[in-house]
Design a protein around this motif. Structure first.
Motif, short mmCIF file in Angstrom:
data_model
loop_
_atom_site.label_atom_id
_atom_site.label_comp_id
_atom_site.label_asym_id
_atom_site.label_seq_id
_atom_site.Cartn_x
_atom_site.Cartn_y
_atom_site.Cartn_z
N LEU A 117 -0.40 47.46 -39.42
CA LEU A 117 0.03 45.57 -39.45
C LEU A 117 0.79 45.15 -40.41
O LEU A 117 0.82 44.76 -41.33
N PRO A 118 1.50 44.68 -40.49
CA PRO A 118 2.74 43.97 -41.36
C PRO A 118 1.46 42.26 -41.25
O PRO A 118 0.87 42.18 -40.32
N HIS A 119 1.95 42.07 -42.88
CA HIS A 119 0.94 40.86 -43.22
C HIS A 119 0.72 39.91 -41.88
O HIS A 119 -0.29 39.16 -41.80
N ILE A 120 1.93 39.36 -41.58
CA ILE A 120 2.38 37.95 -40.64
C ILE A 120 1.58 38.15 -39.72
O ILE A 120 1.18 37.05 -39.30
N LEU A 121 2.01 39.68 -39.33
CA LEU A 121 0.19 39.55 -37.92
C LEU A 121 -0.54 40.22 -38.19
O LEU A 121 -1.58 40.11 -37.48
N ALA A 122 -0.94 41.07 -39.47
CA ALA A 122 -2.73 40.84 -39.43
C ALA A 122 -3.52 40.07 -40.20
O ALA A 122 -4.96 39.86 -39.52
N ASN A 123 -3.03 38.29 -40.46
CA ASN A 123 -3.48 37.81 -40.86
C ASN A 123 -4.52 37.95 -41.86
O ASN A 123 -5.27 36.75 -41.87
N GLY A 124 -4.63 38.93 -42.35
CA GLY A 124 -5.83 39.30 -43.72
C GLY A 124 -5.21 40.49 -43.83
O GLY A 124 -4.62 40.96 -43.54
N LYS A 125 -6.69 40.78 -45.06
CA LYS A 125 -6.69 42.15 -45.29
C LYS A 125 -7.26 43.10 -44.33
O LYS A 125 -8.54 42.67 -43.44
N VAL A 126 -6.46 44.52 -43.64
CA VAL A 126 -7.15 45.09 -42.65
C VAL A 126 -8.05 45.57 -42.93
O VAL A 126 -8.02 46.53 -44.23
N GLY B 4 -1.81 27.50 -53.45
CA GLY B 4 -3.67 28.15 -52.89
C GLY B 4 -3.28 28.82 -51.90
O GLY B 4 -1.85 28.97 -51.22
N ARG B 5 -4.16 29.54 -51.34
CA ARG B 5 -3.80 30.28 -50.28
C ARG B 5 -5.19 30.33 -49.27
O ARG B 5 -6.14 29.84 -49.09
N THR B 6 -4.70 30.02 -48.09
CA THR B 6 -5.27 29.60 -46.80
C THR B 6 -6.11 30.96 -47.13
O THR B 6 -6.29 32.44 -47.14
N GLY B 7 -6.84 31.55 -45.50
CA GLY B 7 -8.25 31.59 -45.16
C GLY B 7 -7.85 33.16 -43.94
O GLY B 7 -6.31 33.45 -43.38
N GLU B 8 -8.56 34.33 -44.37
CA GLU B 8 -8.04 34.96 -43.22
C GLU B 8 -8.23 35.22 -42.06
O GLU B 8 -9.18 33.61 -41.35
N ASP B 9 -7.51 35.51 -41.09
CA ASP B 9 -7.23 35.34 -39.31
C ASP B 9 -7.64 36.73 -39.22
O ASP B 9 -7.74 37.93 -39.60
N ALA B 10 -8.14 37.02 -37.63
CA ALA B 10 -7.71 38.29 -36.93
C ALA B 10 -6.48 39.05 -36.13
O ALA B 10 -5.87 37.53 -36.71
N PRO B 11 -6.54 39.92 -36.96
CA PRO B 11 -4.84 39.61 -36.17
C PRO B 11 -4.40 39.43 -34.96
O PRO B 11 -5.16 39.51 -34.10
N SER B 12 -3.29 39.09 -35.36
CA SER B 12 -2.19 38.33 -34.15
C SER B 12 -1.93 39.47 -33.46
O SER B 12 -1.20 39.13 -31.50
N ALA B 13 -2.07 40.42 -33.35
CA ALA B 13 -1.01 41.85 -32.24
C ALA B 13 -2.07 42.95 -32.98
O ALA B 13 -2.55 43.24 -33.77
N ALA B 14 -1.37 43.75 -31.72
CA ALA B 14 -2.09 45.09 -32.18
C ALA B 14 -1.33 45.78 -32.37
O ALA B 14 -0.44 45.42 -33.14
N PRO B 15 -1.68 46.83 -33.31
CA PRO B 15 -0.66 47.77 -33.48
C PRO B 15 0.24 48.36 -33.59
O PRO B 15 -0.05 49.14 -32.06
N VAL B 16 1.20 49.02 -33.67
CA VAL B 16 1.77 49.79 -32.93
C VAL B 16 2.01 51.16 -33.44
O VAL B 16 2.18 51.55 -33.65
N PHE B 17 1.55 52.05 -31.71
CA PHE B 17 0.72 52.89 -31.76
C PHE B 17 2.05 53.93 -30.81
O PHE B 17 2.44 53.60 -29.67
#
Length: 807
Positions: free
Chosen positions: A262-271, A227-240
């Motif tokens: 953003l790594p997937h673990i921080l993006a919490n979904g597809k950007v 099973g797959r969990t649902g998406e969430d808002a990214p938990s961190a800002a992109p490295v700029f």
């Protein structure tokens, strides 16, 4: 009374010894087997485990007695092991069972203690069936798990499940993790939630149960279900990050904005997209976004023009569930001072694909982070910029991305100061492993001059060097000479071989790095001939001759300037007192001067009668007059002429500078007609000139007044000469004798004559004052009848007379 304690102790000692003897000699009681536990499989069988006793046992007998109110049954099995399984003949585990183990040793049997308990206390439940594992809307960190059971095989009722008689565990494994997590879950129904998971992450889950606590064994794991969990808002800002590429004349800067996905673990979904906004320091948004408008999920950079003022840019990433926190980067203005750079930055290779960069952290409290940049240094094509952003406490970084052996990398470290912008960079170059150059140098002959050969070459591209260049080795050889080599510095692009012997040379080069010498380059063949003349001779000698000619001209010009400075202009003699001087003497005793018809007079020096040493001119022929017409660059004094007694005297106020002299000419225009007797004094002093055939003789006056006669005398008789006036003639005459017919005497300068002082001796004056050239007249005849007018051309040459002039 005193013996009573001794008797007591003796009695006690004897009793103890007797008891010990009895215990030692009595037969031992064996320990029976001990039941460890049993596992009931509902309606199938039961398996029990035990520990052996103290007696040597030959076999064991397991006896399980079903204690049912409607029917009892005993189930037994015999074995030599310490465990045994026996069937229950579809007996349920909901009833009570009594279990006994008997150890057999020969003819003796030793049974264990009997234990009675319900079968479900140690029942192993059958595995559950997972029906679904789904995401929970609004809860991106949870999964909803649905399961089911076979009621005939599962001895726990629904009411018992709702009552919480089941203990449950789930096994969770994500695709991004290697380890497996096992969690306890509370199952009160056939659906339950599993939370504390990562958003938008796929999990594989298995489930198992047990009945009423630890005495019951766990059921087998269910079949896995994903099973797959649902998406969430990214938990961190992109490295700029940013890179300033170029600045135009108006101060606008072309800036590339860079960010890491953003790594997937921080993006919490597809950007889905990125958003970039830039503004000035006064919060004025910039309208020109360049290509930073539509940035999809694959974008990692964009470029735009920013003004020279202080600016800042922000970046956010958005998913279907929301937007990430804002990442900000500041760019200081063109007029602002950059913050300081780092110090003590080093790069050390760890292996062929790994470099460790270290630096000394700054103590400035405004430092927020550090940025390490690196890229491959290439000349023929561009390379990709790699960078990494670290926190303010970092002091090292191990670089592994994009590194290869034998390739040069430029590494720089910067400090970020928050709103103040980015500090100055500190750059160094490094290799993971160095190698030798893969190509040689293409050497070219620039010039051959005599025994000198000038060579040039193009540097090897840095991507082909494979290491840090140390120097070059230049080899040259001939057929009859051994090969020779010279080392050329690494920064040189040309070299000159000098003092080469005649012959044919093969010249080639190779580059040297810290790893060793590289490949040989192309060979240049050069011929040095023995008859060749150096080109320098054709260039240097004419140049030296030209310089000498210029120096000579400069010296001559300087000499002329010196002459003009030292020799002033000669005053005009017509303005002197000599031009108005009238001699106060008589010509009574002067013999008439008779000149030949056409006397041949040579061009000579201008001669003025200086002094008559004898008073009688007829008898004294030592008439020596000195008057030199000399050409000076400057005449520093005027002439003063006076008549004193019998002598006509000229004195000089100052000494005249000895300068080069030029000759003028004396020409007799016509013979004198009836010349008077040349009497210079009322006394008996007369001219006495004897030689009528002598010509005008050139003489040279030595310093001190001595005269030197010339080597030749003119033997031609005096003839009538004509006096030719030249330009700028200045007449000089005796005004009080103007009534007497006179001849004319003019002095004419020649174009180029040498500088000489010519005094007159007696012989040199004779051609003019010969006895036969004068007709005697009475003493009363005035001097004006004899003395001709004299015209002196002094327009070009000044006149210098000796200090004493006498007649």
């Amino acid at each position: 009374m005193e013996r009573h304690p001794a008797v007591v102790w003796t009695f006690l000692l004897g009793a103890g010894l007797a008891l010990a003897f009895c215990i030692a000699t009595s037969p031992a009681f064996p320990r029976p087997p001990q039941l460890i536990g049993c596992v009931f499989i509902h309606l199938v069988n039961v398996t029990c485990h035990w520990e052996p006793g103290d007696t040597p046992t030959t076999k064991y007998t397991l006896q399980v007695q079903r204690m049912s109110s409607y029917a009892t049954a005993t189930f037994t099995c015999t074995t030599r092991d310490t465990s045994c399984t026996l069937g229950l003949n579809n007996s349920t585990t909901r009833i009570e069972y009594c279990i006994t183990i008997t150890a057999h040793s020969g003819s003796q049997s030793f049974p264990s203690n009997r234990r009675c308990q319900p079968g479900r206390r140690e029942v192993m439940l059958p595995s559950a069936s997972l029906n679904s594992v789904t995401a929970v809307h609004g809860f991106p960190e949870c999964l909803n798990v649905t399961w089911s059971r076979n009621s005939t095989e599962f001895p726990v009722s629904n009411s018992e499940i709702r009552a919480g008689d089941l203990n449950s565990q789930i096994e969770i494994k994500s695709q991004e993790q290697l380890d497996v997590q096992i969690r306890h879950v509370t199952v009160n129904s056939y659906t339950f939630l599993v939370c504390l998971l990562k958003p938008d992450t796929a999990y594989v889950i298995r489930l198992r149960h047990r009945y009423l606590g630890p005495s019951s064994p766990w059921s087998p794991w269910s079949k896995p279900h994903q099973g797959r969990t649902g998406e969430d808002a990214p938990s961190a800002a992109p490295v700029f990050w940013r890179q300033v590429k170029q600045t135009n004349s108006n101060g606008w800067r072309l800036v590339s904005l860079l960010w890491k996905p953003l790594p997937h673990i921080l993006a919490n979904g597809k950007v889905l997209f990125y958003n970039v906004t830039c503004q000035t320091k006064n919060a004025q948004l910039l309208r020109d976004h360049g290509n930073c408008n539509d940035l999809d999920h694959l974008s990692t950079s964009c470029s735009l023009h920013l003004p020279a003022a202080h600016c800042s840019c922000t970046l956010t990433a958005s998913t279907s569930a929301g937007t990430s926190p804002t990442s900000r980067i500041s760019l200081h203005g063109a007029s602002e001072t950059e913050p300081p750079s780092l110090s003590h930055v080093t790069a050390s290779p760890l292996n062929d694909s790994c470099l460790e960069v270290r630096w000394r952290p700054l103590t400035d409290p405004f430092v927020t982070s550090y940025v390490v940049e690196w890229f491959a240094v290439r000349e023929q094509n561009s390379s990709m910029l790699h960078w990494e952003k670290l926190n303010r406490f970092s002091k090292s970084l191990v670089i592994t991305e994009g590194l290869k052996p034998m390739e040069r990398y430029a590494i720089s470290v910067r400090a970020l100061y928050g709103e103040q912008g980015v500090g100055k960079n500190t750059t160094l170059y490094a290799y993971t492993r160095q190698g030798t150059p893969s190509v040689g140098l293409n050497i070219k002959v620039l010039q051959i001059s005599g025994r000198t050969v000038e060579l040039t070459w193009s540097p090897i591209p840095v991507e082909l060097l494979h290491g840090f260049l140390c120097n070059y080795t230049l080899h040259y050889r001939t057929r009859d000479q051994p090969a020779r080599s010279v080392f050329v510095p690494a920064h040189a692009h040309w070299y000159t071989l000098e003092n080469l012997s005649p012959g044919n040379y093969a010249i080639f080069m190779q580059a040297n790095t810290e790893a060793g010498a590289g490949a040989f380059g192309t060979v240049a063949n050069v011929h040095i001939g023995s008859e060749e003349i150096s080109t320098v001779m054709y260039v240097v000698i004419p140049l030296m001759l030209t310089i000498l000619a210029l120096m000579l001209m400069a010296c001559l010009a300087q000499h002329r300037i010196v002459k003009e400075k030292l020799c002033q202009d000669v005053p005009d003699p017509s303005n002197s007192s000599l031009s108005h001087w009238v001699p106060k003497t008589t010509l009574e005793s002067m013999n008439p001067l008779v000149l030949p018809e056409k006397p041949a007079v040579r061009y000579s020096e201008v001669i003025v009668l200086n002094e008559l040493q004898n008073s009688n001119l007829d008898q004294d022929h030592s008439c020596q007059g000195i008057c030199n017409l000399q050409t000076y660059s400057s005449l520093q004094s005027t002439l003063k002429v006076r008549i004193s007694g019998k002598k006509l005297t000229r004195s000089s106020a100052t000494e005249l500078s000895p300068c080069s002299s030029s000759y003028s000419s004396v020409i007799i225009s016509k013979p004198l007609q009836n010349p008077p007797e040349p009497l210079l004094h009322p006394s008996s002093h007369q001219y006495n000139c004897q030689d009528d055939t002598g010509g005008v003789t050139d003489v040279k006056l030595q310093l001190g007044g001595a005269s030197e006669p010339s080597e030749s005398h003119s033997k031609d008789k005096p003839k009538t000469s004509h006096l030719f006036l030249q330009q700028h003639q200045i007449p000089a005459s005796f005004s009080d004798l103007s009534s007497v017919p006179r001849s004319s005497v003019l002095l004419s300068h020649t174009d180029e004559v040498s500088s000489l002082k010519l005094p007159f001796s007696q012989s040199s004056f004779n051609p003019l004052l010969q006895p036969n050239n004068f007709s005697h007249r009475s003493d009363s005849t005035s001097f004006s009848q004899f003395l001709p007018s004299v015209f002196v051309d002094l327009s070009y040459y000044p006149v210098e007379c000796e200090p004493y002039l006498s007649l």
